[in-house]
Write a protein that holds these residues in place. Structure first.
Motif, PDB file in Angstrom:
ATOM      1  N   ALA A  13       1.157  -1.013  -0.208  1.00 44.59           N
ATOM      2  CA  ALA A  13      -0.226   0.333  -0.345  1.00 44.59           C
ATOM      3  C   ALA A  13       0.845   0.709  -0.216  1.00 44.59           C
ATOM      4  O   ALA A  13       0.520   1.870  -0.558  1.00 44.59           O
ATOM      5  CB  ALA A  13      -0.986  -0.315   1.202  1.00 44.59           C
ATOM      6  N   LYS A  14       2.129   1.100   0.825  1.00 44.99           N
ATOM      7  CA  LYS A  14       2.622   2.508   1.144  1.00 44.99           C
ATOM      8  C   LYS A  14       3.287   2.842  -0.525  1.00 44.99           C
ATOM      9  O   LYS A  14       3.440   4.055  -0.770  1.00 44.99           O
ATOM     10  CB  LYS A  14       3.655   2.546   2.464  1.00 44.99           C
ATOM     11  N   ALA A  30      11.001   0.568  -5.576  1.00 46.32           N
ATOM     12  CA  ALA A  30       9.627   0.629  -5.383  1.00 46.32           C
ATOM     13  C   ALA A  30       8.521  -0.672  -6.089  1.00 46.32           C
ATOM     14  O   ALA A  30       8.444  -1.553  -5.335  1.00 46.32           O
ATOM     15  CB  ALA A  30       8.909   1.765  -4.303  1.00 46.32           C
ATOM     16  N   GLU A  31       9.421  -0.354  -7.432  1.00 43.81           N
ATOM     17  CA  GLU A  31       7.917  -1.723  -8.183  1.00 43.81           C
ATOM     18  C   GLU A  31       9.066  -3.005  -8.079  1.00 43.81           C
ATOM     19  O   GLU A  31       7.828  -3.880  -8.137  1.00 43.81           O
ATOM     20  CB  GLU A  31       8.215  -1.089  -9.705  1.00 43.81           C
ATOM     21  N   ALA A  32      10.152  -3.092  -7.749  1.00 44.66           N
ATOM     22  CA  ALA A  32      10.296  -4.285  -7.753  1.00 44.66           C
ATOM     23  C   ALA A  32       9.454  -4.971  -6.664  1.00 44.66           C
ATOM     24  O   ALA A  32       9.871  -6.152  -6.477  1.00 44.66           O
ATOM     25  CB  ALA A  32      12.180  -4.368  -7.550  1.00 44.66           C
ATOM     26  N   VAL A  33      10.479  -4.263  -5.322  1.00 42.20           N
ATOM     27  CA  VAL A  33       9.806  -4.828  -3.817  1.00 42.20           C
ATOM     28  C   VAL A  33       8.576  -5.499  -3.832  1.00 42.20           C
ATOM     29  O   VAL A  33       8.310  -5.863  -3.180  1.00 42.20           O
ATOM     30  CB  VAL A  33      10.431  -3.863  -2.699  1.00 42.20           C
ATOM     31  N   ALA A  34       7.505  -4.187  -4.592  1.00 44.51           N
ATOM     32  CA  ALA A  34       5.982  -5.130  -4.653  1.00 44.51           C
ATOM     33  C   ALA A  34       5.795  -6.234  -5.423  1.00 44.51           C
ATOM     34  O   ALA A  34       4.771  -6.643  -5.289  1.00 44.51           O
ATOM     35  CB  ALA A  34       5.588  -3.162  -5.080  1.00 44.51           C
ATOM     36  N   SER A  35       6.495  -5.628  -7.011  1.00 43.93           N
ATOM     37  CA  SER A  35       5.902  -7.282  -7.466  1.00 43.93           C
ATOM     38  C   SER A  35       6.466  -8.637  -7.456  1.00 43.93           C
ATOM     39  O   SER A  35       6.440  -9.184  -7.236  1.00 43.93           O
ATOM     40  CB  SER A  35       6.207  -6.276  -9.041  1.00 43.93           C
ATOM     41  N   LEU A  66       9.957   4.643   3.202  1.00 45.06           N
ATOM     42  CA  LEU A  66       8.593   3.782   3.102  1.00 45.06           C
ATOM     43  C   LEU A  66       8.440   3.634   4.482  1.00 45.06           C
ATOM     44  O   LEU A  66       7.733   2.388   4.685  1.00 45.06           O
ATOM     45  CB  LEU A  66       9.003   2.263   2.128  1.00 45.06           C
ATOM     46  N   GLY A  67       9.895   4.214   5.262  1.00 44.49           N
ATOM     47  CA  GLY A  67       9.123   3.729   6.622  1.00 44.49           C
ATOM     48  C   GLY A  67       9.688   2.909   7.533  1.00 44.49           C
ATOM     49  O   GLY A  67       9.971   2.317   8.176  1.00 44.49           O
ATOM     50  N   TYR A  68      11.258   1.968   6.853  1.00 46.23           N
ATOM     51  CA  TYR A  68      11.752   1.534   7.514  1.00 46.23           C
ATOM     52  C   TYR A  68      13.196   2.117   7.941  1.00 46.23           C
ATOM     53  O   TYR A  68      13.908   3.293   6.732  1.00 46.23           O
ATOM     54  CB  TYR A  68      11.861  -0.225   6.817  1.00 46.23           C
ATOM     55  N   PRO A  69      13.863   1.814   8.752  1.00 42.60           N
ATOM     56  CA  PRO A  69      15.457   2.816   9.011  1.00 42.60           C
ATOM     57  C   PRO A  69      15.974   1.889   8.258  1.00 42.60           C
ATOM     58  O   PRO A  69      17.378   3.032   7.713  1.00 42.60           O
ATOM     59  CB  PRO A  69      15.639   2.261  10.364  1.00 42.60           C
ATOM     60  N   GLY A  70      16.491   0.852   7.204  1.00 40.66           N
ATOM     61  CA  GLY A  70      17.243   0.825   6.486  1.00 40.66           C
ATOM     62  C   GLY A  70      16.754  -0.105   6.009  1.00 40.66           C
ATOM     63  O   GLY A  70      16.098  -0.918   5.947  1.00 40.66           O
ATOM     64  N   GLN A 116      -9.603  -3.576  -2.972  1.00 39.69           N
ATOM     65  CA  GLN A 116      -7.809  -2.771  -2.526  1.00 39.69           C
ATOM     66  C   GLN A 116      -7.424  -1.031  -2.453  1.00 39.69           C
ATOM     67  O   GLN A 116      -6.598  -1.235  -1.336  1.00 39.69           O
ATOM     68  CB  GLN A 116      -6.861  -3.500  -4.177  1.00 39.69           C
ATOM     69  N   THR A 117      -8.530  -0.541  -2.807  1.00 36.68           N
ATOM     70  CA  THR A 117      -8.210   1.148  -2.517  1.00 36.68           C
ATOM     71  C   THR A 117      -8.230   1.356  -1.086  1.00 36.68           C
ATOM     72  O   THR A 117      -7.495   1.345  -0.634  1.00 36.68           O
ATOM     73  CB  THR A 117      -9.105   1.437  -2.876  1.00 36.68           C
ATOM     74  N   LEU A 118      -9.846   0.852  -0.504  1.00 39.83           N
ATOM     75  CA  LEU A 118     -10.064   0.356   0.742  1.00 39.83           C
ATOM     76  C   LEU A 118      -8.526  -0.411   1.886  1.00 39.83           C
ATOM     77  O   LEU A 118      -8.658   0.337   3.317  1.00 39.83           O
ATOM     78  CB  LEU A 118     -11.440   0.088   1.170  1.00 39.83           C
ATOM     79  N   ALA A 119      -8.461  -1.270   1.119  1.00 41.20           N
ATOM     80  CA  ALA A 119      -7.606  -2.074   2.067  1.00 41.20           C
ATOM     81  C   ALA A 119      -5.672  -0.769   2.442  1.00 41.20           C
ATOM     82  O   ALA A 119      -5.862  -1.266   2.768  1.00 41.20           O
ATOM     83  CB  ALA A 119      -6.738  -3.324   1.184  1.00 41.20           C
ATOM     84  N   ASP A 120      -6.461  -0.780   1.076  1.00 39.19           N
ATOM     85  CA  ASP A 120      -4.469   0.267   1.361  1.00 39.19           C
ATOM     86  C   ASP A 120      -4.990   1.326   2.074  1.00 39.19           C
ATOM     87  O   ASP A 120      -3.801   1.818   2.715  1.00 39.19           O
ATOM     88  CB  ASP A 120      -3.700   0.749  -0.345  1.00 39.19           C
TER      89      ASP A 120
END
Length: 292
Positions: A13-14, A30-35, A66-70, A116-120
């Motif tokens: 979602a992020k 970002a696209e790589a980690v999401a896919s 995306l919200g992660y320190p590293g 999906q929109t609601l879940a995201d």
């Protein structure tokens, strides 16, 4: 205090929410980690940089956005997301709607996209920011809500809900009236701006005026780094749904906005229950004869 990071379920979602505001190289990461979360979870920071044709620094910056320190924390989230996906959850379906799609397919695709929109939106919603906005509206002398076009419909929806529980609320449809209303706000009042793009001038201007007058300001937007957030004390982020030729962004964005508005309203109703419940009952009674 223990650090908290976005849960695996919120990662995709992020990515969808933040990707439009990223640089092209960060978008590739970002696209790589999401896919392919499983594949990327197995890669070192160097490996992911090579896979996406970027640099290690870009990978780390993307992880932080995306919200992660590293990258290590992002890899853990990717592994968790991959495990969830392999636990038997049904695969995603495409929501691209073709001109010659049967109406049954249109229904199925739109229903999936809405879900999906609601879940995201739910996964990415900052509940601390939401709680602060709820507290402000519940205690406000008056709440102004600004929105144009489809977002204007959502602004009217929030205003009508607040009015039905006895709170003073306005949703001026005219941009000039919105500014003149904002001039009258002061400390203890609340102004809510609803804009999916975060760059709608007719929404930003009254929010800026309200902010400068000392009102508590809230932005509901799909772009957490957009211009409207410069004048927002609290930012509530909605999902950035994918636009298509037959389903413009206005349709997709409204779904997430309505969820946020409902969450805001229910929170306010909970906080003001002693006065909200009788007011709501009175409004139902006043309209009952129209539903016979």
């Amino acid at each position: 205090m223990k650090e908290t990071f976005p849960p695996p379920a919120a990662l995709a979602a992020k990515v969808r929410t933040l990707a439009p505001s990223m640089t092209r190289s960060m978008q590739r990461v970002a696209e790589a980690v999401a896919s392919d979360p499983a594949g990327c979870a197995a890669l070192t920071v160097t490996g992911l940089a090579e896979l996406t044709g970027t640099s290690e620094a870009t990978v780390v910056r993307t992880a932080r956005l995306l919200g992660y320190p590293g990258y290590r924390d992002l890899r853990l989230a990717l592994a968790g997301l991959a495990a969830q996906q392999q636990s038997g959850r049904s695969p995603a379906i495409t929501t691209d709607i073709a001109v010659d799609d049967p109406i049954a397919d249109v229904v199925a695709k739109l229903a999936y996209d809405e879900q999906q929109t609601l879940a995201d939106t739910a996964a990415g919603l900052d509940t601390a920011q939401l709680g602060a906005a709820v507290a402000a509206v519940a205690a406000a002398r008056r709440t102004d809500v600004y929105g144009i076009g489809a977002s204007g419909l959502v602004a009217q929806d929030l205003t009508q809900k607040l009015l039905r529980i006895g709170l003073m609320a306005h949703a001026p449809g005219d941009p000039h009236l919105a500014v003149t209303n904002a001039v009258q706000l002061r400390g203890g009042d609340v102004a809510v701006a609803i804009t999916h793009s975060g760059s709608t001038g007719d929404v930003i201007e009254p929010l800026r005026v309200a902010f400068e007058r000392g009102a508590t300001t809230v932005a509901i937007t799909g772009r957490p780094d957009s211009a409207v957030t410069a004048y927002a004390d609290h930012v509530l982020t909605t999902s950035t749904a994918r636009e298509s030729e037959l389903r413009p962004a206005a349709m997709s964005s409204r779904t997430g906005q309505l969820l946020v508005v409902d969450c805001l309203f229910v929170g306010v109703a909970q906080r003001t229950y002693e006065s909200a419940a009788p007011a709501l009952a009175a409004s139902y009674e006043a309209l009952a004869h129209r539903h016979r």
